[in-house]
Design an enzyme around this catalytic site. Structure first.
Site, PDB file in Angstrom:
ATOM      1  N   TYR A  50       0.251   0.719  12.938  1.00 49.40           N
ATOM      2  CA  TYR A  50       0.002  -0.410  13.848  1.00 49.40           C
ATOM      3  C   TYR A  50      -1.438  -0.858  13.713  1.00 49.40           C
ATOM      4  O   TYR A  50      -2.355  -0.040  13.575  1.00 49.40           O
ATOM      5  CB  TYR A  50       0.274   0.029  15.297  1.00 49.40           C
ATOM      6  CG  TYR A  50      -0.362  -0.871  16.335  1.00 49.40           C
ATOM      7  CD1 TYR A  50       0.181  -2.119  16.644  1.00 49.40           C
ATOM      8  CD2 TYR A  50      -1.525  -0.486  17.010  1.00 49.40           C
ATOM      9  CE1 TYR A  50      -0.415  -2.950  17.585  1.00 49.40           C
ATOM     10  CE2 TYR A  50      -2.128  -1.307  17.954  1.00 49.40           C
ATOM     11  CZ  TYR A  50      -1.575  -2.534  18.228  1.00 49.40           C
ATOM     12  OH  TYR A  50      -2.167  -3.357  19.158  1.00 49.40           O
ATOM     13  N   HIS A  51      -1.658  -2.174  13.763  1.00 54.72           N
ATOM     14  CA  HIS A  51      -2.997  -2.750  13.876  1.00 54.72           C
ATOM     15  C   HIS A  51      -3.013  -3.666  15.087  1.00 54.72           C
ATOM     16  O   HIS A  51      -2.010  -4.347  15.378  1.00 54.72           O
ATOM     17  CB  HIS A  51      -3.360  -3.577  12.645  1.00 54.72           C
ATOM     18  CG  HIS A  51      -3.358  -2.810  11.366  1.00 54.72           C
ATOM     19  ND1 HIS A  51      -4.077  -1.651  11.187  1.00 54.72           N
ATOM     20  CD2 HIS A  51      -2.715  -3.033  10.190  1.00 54.72           C
ATOM     21  CE1 HIS A  51      -3.889  -1.199   9.967  1.00 54.72           C
ATOM     22  NE2 HIS A  51      -3.055  -2.023   9.342  1.00 54.72           N
TER      23      HIS A  51
ATOM     24  N   GLY B 229       1.874   4.999   1.832  1.00 62.05           N
ATOM     25  CA  GLY B 229       2.013   5.437   3.218  1.00 62.05           C
ATOM     26  C   GLY B 229       3.205   4.815   3.911  1.00 62.05           C
ATOM     27  O   GLY B 229       3.959   4.030   3.340  1.00 62.05           O
TER      28      GLY B 229
ATOM     29  N   ARG C  57       0.849  -1.190   0.000  1.00 56.30           N
ATOM     30  CA  ARG C  57       0.000   0.000   0.000  1.00 56.30           C
ATOM     31  C   ARG C  57       0.887   1.243   0.000  1.00 56.30           C
ATOM     32  O   ARG C  57       2.099   1.169   0.181  1.00 56.30           O
ATOM     33  CB  ARG C  57      -0.912   0.024   1.243  1.00 56.30           C
ATOM     34  CG  ARG C  57      -0.141   0.037   2.555  1.00 56.30           C
ATOM     35  CD  ARG C  57      -0.979   0.489   3.730  1.00 56.30           C
ATOM     36  NE  ARG C  57      -0.291   0.272   5.000  1.00 56.30           N
ATOM     37  CZ  ARG C  57       0.666   1.036   5.503  1.00 56.30           C
ATOM     38  NH1 ARG C  57       1.107   2.071   4.813  1.00 56.30           N
ATOM     39  NH2 ARG C  57       1.223   0.754   6.667  1.00 56.30           N
TER      40      ARG C  57
ATOM     41  N   CYS D 286       2.942   6.519  10.969  1.00 59.91           N
ATOM     42  CA  CYS D 286       2.770   7.113   9.644  1.00 59.91           C
ATOM     43  C   CYS D 286       3.921   8.038   9.278  1.00 59.91           C
ATOM     44  O   CYS D 286       3.780   8.920   8.426  1.00 59.91           O
ATOM     45  CB  CYS D 286       1.428   7.842   9.533  1.00 59.91           C
ATOM     46  SG  CYS D 286       0.018   6.777   9.840  1.00 59.91           S
TER      47      CYS D 286
ATOM     48  N   MET E 185      -4.805   5.799   7.198  1.00 53.82           N
ATOM     49  CA  MET E 185      -5.263   5.276   5.913  1.00 53.82           C
ATOM     50  C   MET E 185      -4.081   5.010   5.000  1.00 53.82           C
ATOM     51  O   MET E 185      -3.074   5.715   5.034  1.00 53.82           O
ATOM     52  CB  MET E 185      -6.208   6.271   5.230  1.00 53.82           C
ATOM     53  CG  MET E 185      -7.501   6.460   5.960  1.00 53.82           C
ATOM     54  SD  MET E 185      -8.633   7.509   5.037  1.00 53.82           S
ATOM     55  CE  MET E 185     -10.039   7.448   6.159  1.00 53.82           C
ATOM     56  N   GLY E 186      -4.211   3.983   4.181  1.00 51.55           N
ATOM     57  CA  GLY E 186      -3.226   3.678   3.157  1.00 51.55           C
ATOM     58  C   GLY E 186      -3.870   2.749   2.146  1.00 51.55           C
ATOM     59  O   GLY E 186      -4.455   1.740   2.526  1.00 51.55           O
TER      60      GLY E 186
END
EC number: 2.3.1.181
Length: 247
Positions: free
Chosen positions: A100-101, A96, A94, A198, A168-169
Site C-alpha cells: 500500500y502507498h 515482491g 517490480r 507483502c 521494498m520492491g
C-alpha cells in the site's frame, strides 16, 4: 563496469503525485538510461557518456500495487470497496507481492546505474535497508532485518511482535534500477487491513507516528534518509535537480 563511473545523483522531490504519473516518469528515466548504456557499448571509450543516477522522493494518493510474484487474492477488497475508500489498484513490474502507498508515507524511487557503483543487487537492497535503519535510529527507533524477508522491521530480533515499517520492491535491467521503498512515517495504517501486506499474513505493520506517539515532518525524514543514502552509496548531489521537469 562503466568506463566513466558517475557518482553524482539527481535528487527530485515530486511531492504528492499520482502513482501512474510517477511510474511513467520512472519508466522514461529508466529507458533513457538503458538507451545510453546501449550507445556506450557500441561506442569507443572516448565517445562514451556518463550514465545518470536519480533519487526520486514522493507521496502517493491511496493505492495498492501488486508485484510480478504477488498473488491477486492478497488484495482483500473488490473494485467497489476500493472506490469507496478512495484507493486504486495497479499490477506493476517490480518484484515482491502487494503493498500500500498513501499520504504520510515516504516513497523513494532510486533509478541508479549500478555500473557506477557496484554490480550486486543483494548489496543494493541491503544498502537501501541500511539507509532506512539509520534514519529510524535518528529518531530512537531500533530497526533491522529478518532473514529471508525484504524490508525493515521493528522487534526483529526477539521475534515477539515483529512489525514492518518499510516495504521494498525493485526492478533491475542491465544493472539499472527502478521502483524502491516505502517508509511508513505518518501513514494511515488502517489501509493495510485490506491486503495481506507483502504476502505475509502473520506479521503486523507500523509507522514512525505509531511508534513515537506523534507525527513526524515528512520533509525532515526525507532529508535524513537522503543524507544516509548519499553516504552509503558514496554519492554526491548533482546541481539544480529539484522537482520533475515538465514536457
Amino acid at each position: 563496469m562503466n568506463s566513466y563511473p558517475n557518482k553524482l545523483v539527481q535528487i527530485r522531490q515530486l511531492g504528492s503525485i499520482d502513482y501512474q504519473q510517477a511510474w511513467d516518469y520512472q519508466e522514461a528515466l529508466f529507458a533513457d538510461t538503458l538507451a545510453m548504456k546501449v550507445y556506450n557499448r557500441n561506442s569507443p571509450p572516448e565517445a562514451q557518456k556518463q550514465t545518470p543516477n536519480y533519487l526520486l522522493f514522493c507521496e502517493h494518493p491511496h493505492v495498492y500495487t501488486l508485484g510480478k510474484s504477488g498473488k491477486e487474492n492478497h488484495l482483500l477488497a473488490n473494485d467497489a470497496f476500493l472506490e469507496n475508500i478512495g484507493a486504486r489498484f495497479y499490477r506493476i513490474n517490480r518484484g515482491g507481492d502487494i503493498t500500500y502507498h498513501g499520504p504520510g508515507q515516504l516513497v523513494g524511487y532510486p533509478i541508479l546505474d549500478l555500473d557506477n557503483f557496484f554490480t550486486d543487487i543483494h548489496r543494493y537492497m541491503r544498502l537501501l535497508e541500511e539507509g532506512i535503519i539509520l534514519t529510524l535510529a535518528d529518531y530512537g527507533i531500533a530497526a533491522g532485518r529478518i532473514d529471508g524477508l525484504t524490508g525493515v522491521w521493528l522487534d526483529h530480533e526477539a521475534q515477539i511482535n515483529p512489525r514492518k515499517i518499510c516495504a521494498m520492491g525493485v526492478k533491475a535491467s542491465r544493472w539499472v534500477t527502478m521502483h524502491g521503498f516505502a517508509l511508513n512515517v505518518n501513514t494511515d495504517l488502517s489501509y493495510f487491513s485490506h491486503i495481506v501486506p507483502c504476502g505475509i499474513a502473520d506479521k503486523a505493520v507500523t509507522s514512525m507516528q505509531q511508534e513515537l506517539g506523534h507525527p513526524v515532518p515528512l520533509h525532515e525524514v526525507t532529508d535524513k534518509l537522503q543524507g544516509h543514502l548519499l553516504d552509503l552509496f558514496g554519492m554526491a548531489i548533482a546541481p539544480a535537480t529539484e522537482g520533475m521537469p515538465v514536457g
